[in-house]
Design a protein around this motif. Structure first.
Motif, mmCIF file in Angstrom:
data_model
loop_
_atom_site.group_PDB
_atom_site.id
_atom_site.type_symbol
_atom_site.label_atom_id
_atom_site.label_comp_id
_atom_site.label_asym_id
_atom_site.label_seq_id
_atom_site.Cartn_x
_atom_site.Cartn_y
_atom_site.Cartn_z
ATOM 1 N N SER A 71 -12.584 9.096 -14.917
ATOM 2 C CA SER A 71 -11.426 8.402 -14.365
ATOM 3 C C SER A 71 -11.519 8.276 -12.852
ATOM 4 C CB SER A 71 -10.148 9.153 -14.735
ATOM 5 O OG SER A 71 -10.155 10.434 -14.148
ATOM 6 N N ARG A 72 -10.683 7.407 -12.336
ATOM 7 C CA ARG A 72 -10.535 7.237 -10.887
ATOM 8 C C ARG A 72 -9.065 7.518 -10.591
ATOM 9 N NH1 ARG A 72 -13.554 2.651 -8.687
ATOM 10 N NH2 ARG A 72 -15.047 4.295 -8.383
ATOM 11 N N ALA A 73 -8.831 8.408 -9.643
ATOM 12 C CA ALA A 73 -7.459 8.823 -9.342
ATOM 13 C C ALA A 73 -7.122 8.591 -7.881
ATOM 14 C CB ALA A 73 -7.280 10.301 -9.670
ATOM 15 N N TYR A 74 -5.862 8.383 -7.650
ATOM 16 C CA TYR A 74 -5.319 8.281 -6.299
ATOM 17 C C TYR A 74 -4.255 9.358 -6.186
ATOM 18 C CZ TYR A 74 -7.839 3.946 -6.445
ATOM 19 O OH TYR A 74 -8.838 3.030 -6.580
ATOM 20 N N VAL B 64 -0.559 10.472 2.297
ATOM 21 C CA VAL B 64 -1.791 9.679 2.275
ATOM 22 C C VAL B 64 -2.387 9.724 0.873
ATOM 23 C CG1 VAL B 64 -4.107 9.459 3.239
ATOM 24 C CG2 VAL B 64 -2.235 10.236 4.693
ATOM 25 N N LEU B 65 -2.860 8.551 0.380
ATOM 26 C CA LEU B 65 -3.511 8.503 -0.923
ATOM 27 C C LEU B 65 -5.001 8.777 -0.771
ATOM 28 C CD1 LEU B 65 -1.890 5.405 -2.657
ATOM 29 C CD2 LEU B 65 -1.603 7.802 -3.262
ATOM 30 N N ASP B 66 -5.477 9.800 -1.448
ATOM 31 C CA ASP B 66 -6.896 10.137 -1.464
ATOM 32 C C ASP B 66 -7.473 9.702 -2.807
ATOM 33 O OD1 ASP B 66 -6.976 11.410 1.062
ATOM 34 O OD2 ASP B 66 -6.182 13.251 0.169
ATOM 35 N N GLU B 67 -8.633 9.032 -2.774
ATOM 36 C CA GLU B 67 -9.283 8.586 -3.998
ATOM 37 C C GLU B 67 -10.248 9.655 -4.494
ATOM 38 O OE1 GLU B 67 -11.881 4.833 -5.697
ATOM 39 O OE2 GLU B 67 -11.427 4.945 -3.573
ATOM 40 N N LYS B 68 -10.268 9.841 -5.820
ATOM 41 C CA LYS B 68 -11.156 10.826 -6.431
ATOM 42 C C LYS B 68 -11.680 10.242 -7.738
ATOM 43 C CE LYS B 68 -11.266 15.610 -8.049
ATOM 44 N NZ LYS B 68 -10.514 16.844 -8.221
ATOM 45 N N LYS B 69 -13.001 10.276 -7.928
ATOM 46 C CA LYS B 69 -13.603 9.839 -9.181
ATOM 47 C C LYS B 69 -14.176 11.070 -9.861
ATOM 48 C CE LYS B 69 -16.682 6.440 -11.214
ATOM 49 N NZ LYS B 69 -17.638 5.357 -10.955
ATOM 50 N N ASP B 70 -13.636 11.395 -11.041
ATOM 51 C CA ASP B 70 -14.031 12.612 -11.748
ATOM 52 C C ASP B 70 -13.538 12.509 -13.186
ATOM 53 O OD1 ASP B 70 -14.964 15.166 -12.284
ATOM 54 O OD2 ASP B 70 -13.906 16.104 -10.622
ATOM 55 N N TYR B 71 -13.892 13.484 -13.987
ATOM 56 C CA TYR B 71 -13.377 13.513 -15.354
ATOM 57 C C TYR B 71 -11.896 13.865 -15.323
ATOM 58 C CZ TYR B 71 -18.157 13.096 -16.814
ATOM 59 O OH TYR B 71 -19.422 12.619 -16.996
ATOM 60 N N LEU B 72 -11.158 13.298 -16.264
ATOM 61 C CA LEU B 72 -9.704 13.423 -16.308
ATOM 62 C C LEU B 72 -9.241 14.877 -16.258
ATOM 63 C CD1 LEU B 72 -7.048 11.883 -16.503
ATOM 64 C CD2 LEU B 72 -7.318 11.896 -18.977
#
Length: 73
Positions: free
Chosen positions: A38-41, A47-55
């Motif tokens: 998943s991709r999370a904000y 501030v919105l930080d983006e993170k790409k990782d498993y749910l």
């Protein structure tokens, strides 16, 4: 969720998650299922930080936090 084109998850009022790949998943013993990539904000200090990782790594372990899933075709 695999039969839908899009899956969005909102965790409380601070995290918006989009499932990127249902086939690429990592087993979660806490949730009892394979959790997709998943991709999370995540909002921290306004501030919105983006993170790409498993749910499982984004939403953590099951607890009293409210999580809502939206499915779209």
């Amino acid at each position: 969720a695999k039969s839908f084109k899009h899956c969005l998850i909102i965790s409380e009022y601070h995290t918006l998650i989009r499932v990127v790949d249902n086939e690429d998943c990592s087993p979660s013993y806490s949730w009892g299922t394979c959790m997709p990539l998943s991709r999370a904000y995540i909002q921290k200090n306004g501030v919105l930080d983006e993170k790409k990782d498993y749910l499982k790594n984004v939403i953590g372990r099951p607890d009293s936090q409210k999580r809502t899933m939206y499915l779209f075709n």
